[in-house]
Design a protein around this motif. Structure first.
Motif, PDB file in Angstrom:
ATOM      1  N   LEU A  99      -3.390  10.542   1.622  1.00  0.00           N
ATOM      2  CA  LEU A  99      -3.293   9.247   2.297  1.00  0.00           C
ATOM      3  C   LEU A  99      -1.879   8.988   2.791  1.00  0.00           C
ATOM      4  CD1 LEU A  99      -5.495   7.120  -0.126  1.00  0.00           C
ATOM      5  CD2 LEU A  99      -6.055   7.751   2.235  1.00  0.00           C
ATOM      6  N   LEU A 100      -0.890   9.276   1.967  1.00  0.00           N
ATOM      7  CA  LEU A 100       0.496   9.062   2.389  1.00  0.00           C
ATOM      8  C   LEU A 100       0.877  10.036   3.495  1.00  0.00           C
ATOM      9  CD1 LEU A 100       3.082   7.507   2.022  1.00  0.00           C
ATOM     10  CD2 LEU A 100       3.737   9.066   0.175  1.00  0.00           C
TER      11      LEU A 100
ATOM     12  N   LEU B 215      -8.239  -1.278   1.661  1.00  0.00           N
ATOM     13  CA  LEU B 215      -9.283  -2.245   1.313  1.00  0.00           C
ATOM     14  C   LEU B 215     -10.183  -1.724   0.205  1.00  0.00           C
ATOM     15  CD1 LEU B 215     -10.216  -3.463   4.915  1.00  0.00           C
ATOM     16  CD2 LEU B 215      -8.890  -4.707   3.197  1.00  0.00           C
ATOM     17  N   ARG B 216     -10.444  -0.428   0.216  1.00  0.00           N
ATOM     18  CA  ARG B 216     -11.291   0.155  -0.833  1.00  0.00           C
ATOM     19  C   ARG B 216     -10.590   0.162  -2.192  1.00  0.00           C
ATOM     20  NH1 ARG B 216     -12.713   3.484   3.580  1.00  0.00           N
ATOM     21  NH2 ARG B 216     -11.221   5.124   2.987  1.00  0.00           N
ATOM     22  N   ALA B 217      -9.266   0.190  -2.164  1.00  0.00           N
ATOM     23  CA  ALA B 217      -8.510   0.229  -3.423  1.00  0.00           C
ATOM     24  C   ALA B 217      -8.359  -1.148  -4.060  1.00  0.00           C
ATOM     25  CB  ALA B 217      -7.128   0.836  -3.196  1.00  0.00           C
ATOM     26  N   LEU B 218      -8.628  -2.203  -3.305  1.00  0.00           N
ATOM     27  CA  LEU B 218      -8.554  -3.549  -3.874  1.00  0.00           C
ATOM     28  C   LEU B 218      -9.639  -3.720  -4.928  1.00  0.00           C
ATOM     29  CD1 LEU B 218      -7.946  -5.640  -0.642  1.00  0.00           C
ATOM     30  CD2 LEU B 218      -6.351  -5.369  -2.524  1.00  0.00           C
TER      31      LEU B 218
ATOM     32  N   SER C 150      -0.822  -1.738  -8.739  1.00  0.00           N
ATOM     33  CA  SER C 150       0.148  -2.550  -7.999  1.00  0.00           C
ATOM     34  C   SER C 150      -0.422  -3.928  -7.717  1.00  0.00           C
ATOM     35  CB  SER C 150       0.525  -1.864  -6.679  1.00  0.00           C
ATOM     36  OG  SER C 150       1.109  -0.594  -6.921  1.00  0.00           O
ATOM     37  N   ILE C 151       0.458  -4.933  -7.787  1.00  0.00           N
ATOM     38  CA  ILE C 151       0.046  -6.320  -7.593  1.00  0.00           C
ATOM     39  C   ILE C 151       0.981  -6.993  -6.594  1.00  0.00           C
ATOM     40  CG2 ILE C 151      -0.240  -8.575  -8.697  1.00  0.00           C
ATOM     41  CD1 ILE C 151      -0.913  -7.151 -11.279  1.00  0.00           C
ATOM     42  N   LEU C 152       0.409  -7.750  -5.682  1.00  0.00           N
ATOM     43  CA  LEU C 152       1.172  -8.600  -4.758  1.00  0.00           C
ATOM     44  C   LEU C 152       0.764 -10.040  -5.002  1.00  0.00           C
ATOM     45  CD1 LEU C 152       2.944  -9.222  -2.256  1.00  0.00           C
ATOM     46  CD2 LEU C 152       0.908  -8.787  -0.847  1.00  0.00           C
ATOM     47  N   ILE C 153       1.738 -10.893  -5.301  1.00  0.00           N
ATOM     48  CA  ILE C 153       1.480 -12.311  -5.528  1.00  0.00           C
ATOM     49  C   ILE C 153       2.210 -13.117  -4.459  1.00  0.00           C
ATOM     50  CG2 ILE C 153       1.768 -14.253  -7.116  1.00  0.00           C
ATOM     51  CD1 ILE C 153       1.553 -12.317  -9.423  1.00  0.00           C
ATOM     52  N   THR C 154       1.449 -13.916  -3.708  1.00  0.00           N
ATOM     53  CA  THR C 154       2.018 -14.813  -2.709  1.00  0.00           C
ATOM     54  C   THR C 154       1.497 -16.224  -2.980  1.00  0.00           C
ATOM     55  OG1 THR C 154       0.209 -14.618  -1.097  1.00  0.00           O
ATOM     56  CG2 THR C 154       1.916 -12.906  -1.054  1.00  0.00           C
ATOM     57  N   GLU C 155       1.830 -17.140  -2.089  1.00  0.00           N
ATOM     58  CA  GLU C 155       1.326 -18.509  -2.253  1.00  0.00           C
ATOM     59  C   GLU C 155      -0.191 -18.565  -2.168  1.00  0.00           C
ATOM     60  OE1 GLU C 155       3.101 -21.537   0.191  1.00  0.00           O
ATOM     61  OE2 GLU C 155       5.034 -20.499   0.177  1.00  0.00           O
TER      62      GLU C 155
ATOM     63  N   TRP D  28       0.822  -1.207   0.000  1.00  0.00           N
ATOM     64  CA  TRP D  28       0.000   0.000   0.000  1.00  0.00           C
ATOM     65  C   TRP D  28       0.862   1.266   0.000  1.00  0.00           C
ATOM     66  CZ3 TRP D  28      -4.121   2.126  -1.446  1.00  0.00           C
ATOM     67  CH2 TRP D  28      -4.716   3.215  -0.798  1.00  0.00           C
ATOM     68  N   ILE D  29       1.882   1.300   0.825  1.00  0.00           N
ATOM     69  CA  ILE D  29       2.761   2.470   0.887  1.00  0.00           C
ATOM     70  C   ILE D  29       3.486   2.657  -0.441  1.00  0.00           C
ATOM     71  CG2 ILE D  29       4.818   3.422   1.997  1.00  0.00           C
ATOM     72  CD1 ILE D  29       3.842   2.014   4.591  1.00  0.00           C
ATOM     73  N   ARG D  30       3.976   1.561  -1.017  1.00  0.00           N
ATOM     74  CA  ARG D  30       4.651   1.642  -2.307  1.00  0.00           C
ATOM     75  C   ARG D  30       3.667   2.061  -3.406  1.00  0.00           C
ATOM     76  NH1 ARG D  30       9.062  -1.159  -3.644  1.00  0.00           N
ATOM     77  NH2 ARG D  30       8.026  -2.677  -5.006  1.00  0.00           N
TER      78      ARG D  30
END
Length: 232
Positions: free
Chosen positions: A137-138, A220-223, A117-122, A99-101
């Protein structure tokens, strides 16, 4: 590799190296452990592949927020946006880091790179769409950070995430723990800073819930609602 034996596969070399370093048990158990880990990494690599076809160099940041200035480097950039990944389950701190990035990306708006922005985990693929108020926001997160240097704030990555989603019962399980695992309240810093206080009880909970919504609510709203696995 001068220490490898001719004809060895990458797997055999990795097995020998990890065992020599004491990171794997010997025998069949070690082989199974390595194969399980390799399968996880390969599955993650396949999911990352479509997002890594147009990598870009790190971007130097110098963001003037009016009352504050943010400098540093933003890496993980591609032609489709910002890409983060992690071998393991998605942790609340992974979301916050993304989120910060993401806010920094939206403020810098580098040419030819979407503010996505995308985060991929298992367990998940989390996507953050562009935000119009990244500046405010920042700046608000910076204000909370500075306040937290002066006094303990009742913000707890895992517990607060559940509160921000309206999952009070789950938040209490994470905070207090149970017989199987310690709660977030048992972490040394939390025990010290909140000795004699219960952030999830009485008049304290209103402040805890307010901070949870202030930090996690915009995230959460940005998802975009396309989360896999655990979801939000």
């Amino acid at each position: 590799d001068p220490g490898s034996t001719p004809g060895q596969s990458d797997r055999e070399r990795a097995l020998g190296t990890l065992r020599a370093e004491g990171l794997l048990p010997h025998g069949t158990v070690g082989q199974i452990t390595l194969d399980t880990g390799l399968a996880v990494v390969e599955a993650l690599r396949e999911r990352l592949a479509p997002h890594r076809i147009d990598p870009r160099p790190p971007l130097e940041l110098d963001l003037d927020l009016g009352t504050r200035r943010v400098t540093g480097w933003l890496d993980g950039l591609t032609g489709t946006g910002l890409l983060d990944h992690r071998v393991g389950k998605t942790r609340p701190t992974d979301r916050l880091r993304l989120w910060i990035r993401h806010l920094a990306l939206n403020l810098s708006r580098p040419a030819g790179i979407p503010c996505r922005s995308i985060l991929i985990t298992e367990t998940d693929t989390l996507t953050l769409e562009p935000v119009a108020d990244a500046h405010d926001l920042l700046l608000d997160l910076i204000a909370l950070f500075e306040q937290g240097q002066r006094e303990p704030l009742p913000f707890f990555p895992a517990t607060s995430l559940e509160l921000a989603q309206g999952k009070g019962d789950q938040a209490r399980k994470i905070w207090y723990g149970d017989r199987q695992r310690a709660g977030e309240c048992d972490e040394p810093a939390n025990r010290t800073c909140f000795r004699g206080r219960d952030p999830l009880a009485g008049a304290e909970i209103a402040l805890t819930e307010g901070l949870a919504g202030r930090v996690y609510g915009p995230l959460l709203r940005a998802l975009d609602g396309q989360d896999e696995g655990e979801g939000r």
